[in-house]
Structures are given as structure tokens and as C-alpha cells.
Design a protein around this motif. Structure first.
Motif, short mmCIF file in Angstrom:
data_model
loop_
_atom_site.label_atom_id
_atom_site.label_comp_id
_atom_site.label_asym_id
_atom_site.label_seq_id
_atom_site.Cartn_x
_atom_site.Cartn_y
_atom_site.Cartn_z
N MET A 46 0.83 -1.21 0.00
CA MET A 46 0.00 0.00 0.00
C MET A 46 0.86 1.26 0.00
N GLN A 47 2.01 1.21 0.67
CA GLN A 47 2.93 2.36 0.62
C GLN A 47 3.45 2.54 -0.81
N ALA A 48 3.75 1.43 -1.48
CA ALA A 48 4.25 1.50 -2.85
C ALA A 48 3.18 2.00 -3.82
N ILE A 49 1.92 1.70 -3.54
CA ILE A 49 0.83 2.22 -4.37
C ILE A 49 0.75 3.73 -4.23
N GLY A 50 0.90 4.21 -3.01
CA GLY A 50 0.94 5.64 -2.77
C GLY A 50 -0.40 6.33 -2.89
N THR A 51 -0.37 7.63 -2.74
CA THR A 51 -1.60 8.42 -2.73
C THR A 51 -2.15 8.66 -4.13
N ARG A 52 -1.31 8.54 -5.16
CA ARG A 52 -1.76 8.82 -6.53
C ARG A 52 -2.09 7.55 -7.31
N GLY A 53 -1.81 6.38 -6.74
CA GLY A 53 -2.07 5.14 -7.44
C GLY A 53 -0.91 4.78 -8.35
N THR A 54 -0.98 3.58 -8.93
CA THR A 54 0.10 3.11 -9.79
C THR A 54 -0.42 1.96 -10.65
N THR A 55 0.38 1.55 -11.59
CA THR A 55 0.05 0.38 -12.41
C THR A 55 0.65 -0.86 -11.78
N ALA A 56 0.19 -2.03 -12.20
CA ALA A 56 0.75 -3.29 -11.69
C ALA A 56 2.22 -3.40 -12.05
N ALA A 57 2.59 -2.97 -13.26
CA ALA A 57 4.00 -3.05 -13.68
C ALA A 57 4.88 -2.16 -12.81
N GLU A 58 4.43 -0.94 -12.57
CA GLU A 58 5.21 -0.03 -11.72
C GLU A 58 5.25 -0.53 -10.28
N LEU A 59 4.16 -1.07 -9.80
CA LEU A 59 4.13 -1.63 -8.46
C LEU A 59 5.15 -2.76 -8.34
N GLY A 60 5.20 -3.62 -9.33
CA GLY A 60 6.19 -4.70 -9.34
C GLY A 60 7.61 -4.16 -9.27
N ARG A 61 7.90 -3.11 -10.04
CA ARG A 61 9.25 -2.51 -10.00
C ARG A 61 9.55 -1.95 -8.62
N ARG A 62 8.60 -1.25 -8.03
CA ARG A 62 8.82 -0.65 -6.71
C ARG A 62 9.06 -1.72 -5.64
N LEU A 63 8.38 -2.86 -5.78
CA LEU A 63 8.49 -3.93 -4.79
C LEU A 63 9.62 -4.90 -5.10
N GLY A 64 10.18 -4.81 -6.31
CA GLY A 64 11.24 -5.74 -6.70
C GLY A 64 10.71 -7.12 -7.04
N VAL A 65 9.47 -7.18 -7.56
CA VAL A 65 8.85 -8.45 -7.94
C VAL A 65 8.30 -8.32 -9.36
N SER A 66 7.84 -9.44 -9.91
CA SER A 66 7.28 -9.42 -11.25
C SER A 66 5.92 -8.71 -11.27
N LYS A 67 5.53 -8.31 -12.48
CA LYS A 67 4.21 -7.71 -12.66
C LYS A 67 3.12 -8.70 -12.25
N GLN A 68 3.35 -9.98 -12.53
CA GLN A 68 2.37 -11.01 -12.19
C GLN A 68 2.22 -11.15 -10.67
N ALA A 69 3.34 -11.12 -9.95
CA ALA A 69 3.28 -11.21 -8.48
C ALA A 69 2.57 -9.99 -7.92
N ALA A 70 2.88 -8.81 -8.47
CA ALA A 70 2.20 -7.59 -8.02
C ALA A 70 0.70 -7.70 -8.31
N GLY A 71 0.35 -8.24 -9.48
CA GLY A 71 -1.06 -8.41 -9.84
C GLY A 71 -1.80 -9.33 -8.89
N LYS A 72 -1.15 -10.41 -8.44
CA LYS A 72 -1.78 -11.32 -7.48
C LYS A 72 -2.05 -10.61 -6.15
N THR A 73 -1.11 -9.79 -5.75
CA THR A 73 -1.30 -9.06 -4.49
C THR A 73 -2.39 -8.01 -4.63
#
Length: 158
Positions: A46-73
């Protein structure tokens, strides 16, 4: 001559144990305040999503995981009511995930609980010692650097 210093490996373990103690106590209290399904990793997400929102791909980059892993979360958090999916007002092709009202509420409560936990630590060891500990940690760690890539850093993600 035998050193009275603790072994070097104890320092990172004690730092991690302090972190773990705070986070476990936070989640116990969040559960009492209506957020029993949140897990420690959800806070990083949720911190990585932030106040403005984000895409699954960007979330994956911020978390250091794949876009698919970010999408599951994202799916998990959406199912629990903590995030919402929508389109980017500036580009209808982009899908954005944003914190829901419930997600924001959990973060606001978390901030208050962390303040309470800090106050308990200060009451236990003394405000001066806690200030000194915090100052020492600021000296020893990079300034203004709070990585959210713990899932990727630990080498796995659920």
C-alpha cells in the motif's frame, strides 16, 4: 583474550527482531481496530501504491517483484477492500490501482499505532535513550531512503 562484545551476527538479528516486534504489535492492534486480514507485506504494497495510485507493472518494479506477483497481491487487496482498480484519467489504456477508503483508513490507523508503540518503547527505555537510538540509526543508514522492495529483496513473494 575473550571479547565481551556480542558476536557480529547478533546486531542485524536484534535490529530485525525490533522491527518484527513493532510490526507484530501493529498488526495485532490493527486486527482489533477492524483490519484483521492485513499482513505485514500489505503495508509495503500500500505504501508503494501511494496516494496517486500506480500500475501493476510499476508496483512490481517498486516492490522488486514481477508484474504477475504484483497483480496477485492487487487481486488479494482488492478482494479485501483495500484497493480499487480503475483507468488513468490521462490515458484510458492504462489501468491504475488506488487505495480505497478502507486502505487509507488502515494506513492512518497504522501511523497512529506506530506513534503509540514508539511511546511505549520510550516509556520502557527512556525518551533520551530512544532519541539516541533513533539518531544513531539515522547516522548509520542512508538519509531519506525507505526501500519498499522487501518482497524482492527477501527473494520471494506471495
Amino acid at each position: 583474550m575473550v571479547s565481551s562484545d556480542p558476536p557480529g551476527f547478533e546486531l542485524p538479528l536484534r535490529l530485525f527482531l525490533g522491527f518484527r516486534t513493532l510490526v507484530d504489535e501493529l498488526h495485532a492492534e490493527l486486527g482489533r481496530q477492524g483490519h484483521p486480514d492485513l499482513r505485514p507485506m500489505h503495508g509495503f504494497v500500500m505504501q508503494a501504491i501511494g496516494t496517486r495510485g500506480t500500475t501493476a507493472a510499476e508496483l512490481g518494479r517498486r516492490l522488486g517483484v514481477s508484474k504477475q506477483a504484483a497483480g496477485k497481491t492487487i487481486d488479494t487487496l482488492e478482494g479485501l477492500g483495500y484497493v480499487e482498480r480503475g483507468t488513468d484519467p490521462g490515458d484510458a489504456r492504462r489501468k491504475i490501482v488506488r487505495l480505497s477508503e478502507r486502505g487509507v483508513d488502515s494506513l492512518v490507523r497504522s501511523a497512529r499505532i506506530f506513534d503509540d508503540l514508539r511511546a511505549r518503547w520510550a516509556a520502557t527505555i527512556g525518551e533520551d535513550r530512544l532519541h539516541a537510538l533513533e539518531a544513531d540509526l539515522r547516522t548509520l543508514t542512508p538519509p531519506d531512503y525507505f526501500p519498499l522492495d522487501v518482497p524482492g529483496w527477501f527473494g520471494g513473494y506471495q
